[in-house]
Design a protein around this motif. Sequence first.
Motif, PDB file in Angstrom:
ATOM      1  N   SER A 278       0.960  -1.289   0.077  1.00  0.00           N
ATOM      2  CA  SER A 278       0.117  -0.142   0.111  1.00  0.00           C
ATOM      3  C   SER A 278       0.804   1.365  -0.095  1.00  0.00           C
ATOM      4  O   SER A 278       2.170   1.185   0.308  1.00  0.00           O
ATOM      5  CB  SER A 278      -0.899   0.191   1.226  1.00  0.00           C
TER       6      SER A 278
ATOM      7  N   ASN B   9      -2.859  -1.161   6.981  1.00  0.00           N
ATOM      8  CA  ASN B   9      -1.838  -0.757   6.003  1.00  0.00           C
ATOM      9  C   ASN B   9      -0.841  -0.156   6.512  1.00  0.00           C
ATOM     10  O   ASN B   9       0.400  -0.265   6.177  1.00  0.00           O
ATOM     11  CB  ASN B   9      -2.421  -0.265   4.802  1.00  0.00           C
TER      12      ASN B   9
ATOM     13  N   GLY C 275      -4.405  -0.009  -1.965  1.00  0.00           N
ATOM     14  CA  GLY C 275      -3.909  -1.074  -1.099  1.00  0.00           C
ATOM     15  C   GLY C 275      -4.157  -2.487  -1.944  1.00  0.00           C
ATOM     16  O   GLY C 275      -5.204  -2.706  -2.418  1.00  0.00           O
TER      17      GLY C 275
END
Length: 312
Positions: free
Chosen positions: A50, A79, A305
């Motif tokens: 990400s 993330n 992501g």
Amino acid sequence: MITLSDIEAAQARLDGRIRRTPLIKADNLSTPITTAELYLKLECLQVTGSFKARGATNRLLATPERDLANGIVTASGGNHGVAVARTGKLAGVAATVFVPTNVSPSKVAKLKQWGATVEIIGNVFDDADKAARAYAREIGAVYFHPFADPLVMAGQGTLALEILDELPDVDTFLIAIGGGGLIGGMGTAIRALRPQARIIGIEPVGCPTLKASLDAGHVVTIPKITSAVATMSCARTDERVFERVRAVVDDVVLVEDQAMIEAARWLWFELGLAADLSGAAAVSALRDGLVSVTPGEKVCALVCGAGPEGLS
């Protein structure tokens, strides 16, 4: 909070430490979703999966080594935590990541694979954030905030520099929102270099943090989060982030969780991209007609992501 020069400094600092991800034109589709020219910035192919690697790594590289002696602590919906886990490995120090109970199991697995200690605390990010801050103070560790940090925001802003370098005439940017650091950082660069472009944020219907704050004219706390997308669920943004977002964003639209699931599946079927739900949010808004576009308009949507949600 930050300026274009801060973002340019972050880009120089990050050179060779992260990937320059592809920007592709989404064409030759079996089921087109727009009459616009759609371009996808593939941050799902970024280090750790990400865009968060940009901000976390910039924060690390700008932090004096002596401050890292007791490790790094953060809170995350997933993330950012994985990105911080990687920075801990780069620095050779312990990384502890607090996550809420609705975190994706795949994110927890990645956190552990990067060597982080994982603490699951509370039902939403804000609970995990409170516990993480307290723990960082207790052990004397440095805290890497996922969005309320100028260095993190500047790192995220480097995404816009890459896009505009390859596609300088973008008309509209579609950017997912969690706490606001990504859209605030990118928006700062876009307003400086492509001021006529539209900047549209996307939030879940079940956690409209920035939308509610922008509508109210001040930061508000979402009383109840119903979205299951942990990476986009933050009950309250930071005042400085809010002011930055208010200065650069044209609009924020809201998407349902199910629509993000369907957009992730579309990305997998059409382009072979394994996006998490935040990574599918921008495409979701376009698929559902929440953003008005004209034929031939150049639209850049972030696939911000990676995750398994589009694989079934």
